[in-house]
Design a protein around this motif. Structure first.
Motif, PDB file in Angstrom:
ATOM      1  N   ALA A  36      -5.448  -8.290  -0.399  1.00 41.59           N
ATOM      2  CA  ALA A  36      -5.621  -7.445   0.891  1.00 41.59           C
ATOM      3  C   ALA A  36      -5.169  -5.923   0.483  1.00 41.59           C
ATOM      4  O   ALA A  36      -5.754  -4.744   1.103  1.00 41.59           O
ATOM      5  N   ALA A  37      -4.128  -5.861  -0.029  1.00 46.46           N
ATOM      6  CA  ALA A  37      -3.544  -4.407  -0.385  1.00 46.46           C
ATOM      7  C   ALA A  37      -4.474  -3.565  -1.138  1.00 46.46           C
ATOM      8  O   ALA A  37      -4.795  -2.502  -1.108  1.00 46.46           O
ATOM      9  N   LEU A  85     -10.096   1.138   0.136  1.00 43.18           N
ATOM     10  CA  LEU A  85     -11.017   2.042   1.388  1.00 43.18           C
ATOM     11  C   LEU A  85     -10.134   3.302   1.564  1.00 43.18           C
ATOM     12  O   LEU A  85     -10.785   4.304   1.986  1.00 43.18           O
ATOM     13  N   GLU A  86      -8.950   3.518   1.412  1.00 45.47           N
ATOM     14  CA  GLU A  86      -8.442   4.894   1.396  1.00 45.47           C
ATOM     15  C   GLU A  86      -8.666   5.682   0.475  1.00 45.47           C
ATOM     16  O   GLU A  86      -8.932   7.041   0.783  1.00 45.47           O
ATOM     17  N   THR A 126       0.687  -1.185   0.029  1.00 40.52           N
ATOM     18  CA  THR A 126       0.086  -0.010  -0.091  1.00 40.52           C
ATOM     19  C   THR A 126       0.953   1.146  -0.022  1.00 40.52           C
ATOM     20  O   THR A 126       0.310   2.327  -0.221  1.00 40.52           O
ATOM     21  N   GLN A 155      -7.365  -2.402   0.825  1.00 33.34           N
ATOM     22  CA  GLN A 155      -7.068  -1.484   1.663  1.00 33.34           C
ATOM     23  C   GLN A 155      -6.827   0.021   0.897  1.00 33.34           C
ATOM     24  O   GLN A 155      -7.372   0.860   1.154  1.00 33.34           O
TER      25      GLN A 155
END
Length: 130
Positions: free
Chosen positions: A54-55, A61-62, A15, A58
């Protein structure tokens, strides 16, 4: 309890990858411009599909959080401008706050803490009102 197949340190590195930096295509860089260390490079070379997923989740989401924060900042400015339009040139925020309706003042108090925080995501995490 089964161990996680997703290593947080790998997700964190993924990320933080700067995909736009092309100074040296053989190196990876952090978003702040620092090159990855040899250890970080080695760790990235072991990433799994689950860690990549998963990254990506994330990062989504960011990005969503950034859009929400931008909208909140725009609404905050709109709220203030509604009152600045009624005030003489050179007025301060405190002048606008002084003439707000109770409803707008409550919204101002709720939002000002978020949009003026040094780290808004950290602020919300620490002061979750839900």
């Amino acid at each position: 309890m089964p161990s996680s197949t997703v290593r947080p340190e790998v997700v964190l590195l993924l990320t933080d990858l700067d995909f736009d930096r092309h100074d040296d295509p053989s190196r990876c860089y952090h978003r702040d411009g620092r090159p990855f260390t040899a250890t970080e490079h080695e760790l990235l070379s072991t990433m799994t599909p689950a860690e990549i997923a998963a990254a990506k989740a994330q990062i989504r989401l960011e990005d969503e959080w950034e859009r929400e924060l931008d909208a909140l900042k725009d609404a905050f400015v709109e709220l203030l401008m509604k009152y600045f339009a009624q005030l003489p040139k050179g007025s301060m925020v405190s002048d606008a706050v002084a003439i707000m309706t109770a409803e707008d003042h409550a919204e101002y108090e709720r939002v000002v803490k978020i949009v003026t925080a040094q780290d808004t995501l950290e602020y919300l995490a620490e002061h979750d009102e839900n």
